[in-house]
Design a protein around this motif. Sequence first.
Motif, PDB file in Angstrom:
ATOM      1  N   MET A  26      70.151  42.039  30.604  1.00 56.09           N
ATOM      2  CA  MET A  26      70.192  41.354  31.737  1.00 56.09           C
ATOM      3  C   MET A  26      71.463  41.138  32.231  1.00 56.09           C
ATOM      4  O   MET A  26      71.560  41.341  33.490  1.00 56.09           O
ATOM      5  N   SER A  27      72.375  41.043  31.401  1.00 61.37           N
ATOM      6  CA  SER A  27      73.972  41.085  31.930  1.00 61.37           C
ATOM      7  C   SER A  27      74.144  42.320  32.390  1.00 61.37           C
ATOM      8  O   SER A  27      74.825  42.170  33.631  1.00 61.37           O
ATOM      9  N   GLU A  28      74.046  43.430  31.923  1.00 66.17           N
ATOM     10  CA  GLU A  28      74.146  44.719  32.651  1.00 66.17           C
ATOM     11  C   GLU A  28      73.635  44.885  33.994  1.00 66.17           C
ATOM     12  O   GLU A  28      74.155  45.654  34.855  1.00 66.17           O
ATOM     13  N   ASN A  29      72.429  44.172  34.053  1.00 69.36           N
ATOM     14  CA  ASN A  29      71.690  44.237  35.317  1.00 69.36           C
ATOM     15  C   ASN A  29      72.125  43.339  36.387  1.00 69.36           C
ATOM     16  O   ASN A  29      72.292  43.742  37.517  1.00 69.36           O
ATOM     17  N   SER A  30      73.125  42.519  36.074  1.00 71.34           N
ATOM     18  CA  SER A  30      74.024  41.632  37.089  1.00 71.34           C
ATOM     19  C   SER A  30      74.987  42.450  37.741  1.00 71.34           C
ATOM     20  O   SER A  30      75.534  43.332  37.157  1.00 71.34           O
ATOM     21  N   ARG A  31      75.385  41.843  38.853  1.00 69.14           N
ATOM     22  CA  ARG A  31      76.320  42.773  39.714  1.00 69.14           C
ATOM     23  C   ARG A  31      77.385  42.926  38.892  1.00 69.14           C
ATOM     24  O   ARG A  31      78.033  44.075  39.261  1.00 69.14           O
ATOM     25  N   ASP A  32      78.054  42.057  38.396  1.00 71.61           N
ATOM     26  CA  ASP A  32      79.483  42.281  37.600  1.00 71.61           C
ATOM     27  C   ASP A  32      79.540  42.104  36.280  1.00 71.61           C
ATOM     28  O   ASP A  32      80.364  41.816  35.545  1.00 71.61           O
ATOM     29  N   GLY A  33      78.168  42.052  35.603  1.00 73.34           N
ATOM     30  CA  GLY A  33      77.960  41.801  34.340  1.00 73.34           C
ATOM     31  C   GLY A  33      78.366  43.053  33.291  1.00 73.34           C
ATOM     32  O   GLY A  33      78.601  44.189  33.911  1.00 73.34           O
ATOM     33  N   TYR A  34      78.474  42.718  31.950  1.00 77.31           N
ATOM     34  CA  TYR A  34      78.687  43.588  31.007  1.00 77.31           C
ATOM     35  C   TYR A  34      77.871  43.229  29.887  1.00 77.31           C
ATOM     36  O   TYR A  34      77.299  42.178  29.516  1.00 77.31           O
ATOM     37  N   GLY A  35      77.384  44.534  29.191  1.00 76.62           N
ATOM     38  CA  GLY A  35      76.689  44.279  27.989  1.00 76.62           C
ATOM     39  C   GLY A  35      77.290  43.989  26.484  1.00 76.62           C
ATOM     40  O   GLY A  35      78.400  43.688  26.660  1.00 76.62           O
TER      41      GLY A  35
END
Length: 400
Positions: free
Chosen positions: A366-375
């Motif tokens: 989910m975090s990776e899918n967000s614009r500035d997210g990281y996994g």
Amino acid sequence: MFSNVVEKLKSPSSRKRLKAVKKLKKEAEPKKRQIASGESVNLQIHTTYSFSPYTPSMAAYMAHKFSLTVAGITDDYTLAGAKEFIKACDILGITYSVGMELRGDFGDGYANIALFGVAQKYFKTLEKKTAKLRARQKENVLKTIEAVNKRTEKDGIVVSFEKDVKPLMKRAGCKVFSSKYVYYATAEKIIEKFSAGEETVDYILSEGLDLTQNEVGLLRDVTNPYYAYDLAQILLENYRILNVKKNYASPEEIISIGRSVGAICAYEYVLKRRGAPLSDEELIKKHTALVLRLKKLGFDAISFDPTKFSKEVLDSLLKDLEQNEMLPLHLSRVEFPRRRFDCNRIEGEENEKMINSAFAVVGSEMSENSRDGYGFNYKNVELTFAEKLKLFAKIGRKGL
């Protein structure tokens, strides 16, 4: 009426399958749903795009039927069914996860490696990076056909790629070459020659194949609706002893690909079903060495069936994984019709640890899918392993 709609989940058209999912959502029969107590997660569901009786929409519906909290698709070498699976899960209100399974050559044997938690923005990248590995699969299938035919041709059972395996793959809508279709085609040839029932059992036993009492019962049952699948699975598990040199990637190469798309790289640990079992002491020693080896290779997780171990062995394995900052994940690969959608679960703290790890995978995706997210594997975050696990598990459960 309800069963007719379910049947449409098998349609060759993904559009029609998704239309059926929407209808099933409206007309769902509560009594038909098998409610699981507590959270239930399965990240390793396969579809017809690799090898399975389930289309992506059917897989999502079955996950809904078994009340999975999270359902994950991990087809072999392809993400072709991922978008349909996501759409079906969204319709049914199921939290989803996407991954891919690959086969690795460890030098002293082969094992499956799962790339879990692949964000949608990396789908094309992962398909491109695994293209060469996917292309090698045809060579591996042809080698499997040659090896199996050497074993069965004396009995007049010969499988052809063009006449037997390829049509099966085409009929299923399979997007990758899979050796499992070789075993399914061989199973059909055996059934054609000996018929379902006692003669097939006699033939299998005469070949020296190891059958459990349950498997003998399944093959004696001429009304068994999964007869060919059951026989194919028996052949797959027994013929693994054939000396076939396959062209698989190294674990280092697969992990490198996984890292490039923010995936959680997991080793699939499967106990041998055939042969003498190991003692608890032997298993504990084996697990300690295995975890250390996998950690050095760069793995993030190990997926396994916790019900296969005693409490002492399971506690030791979980401790080894925690000390080496690796995630424990449930292993329940749904590719044959008798495989469980809801993982074999244990009770207590051990199960909670494994469920929490699965939600951390979902949260990372989910975090990776967000614009500035990281996994989960983002290196520039100053968090301990325990803090990352807590953070991403929370995201997996509640969203960003």
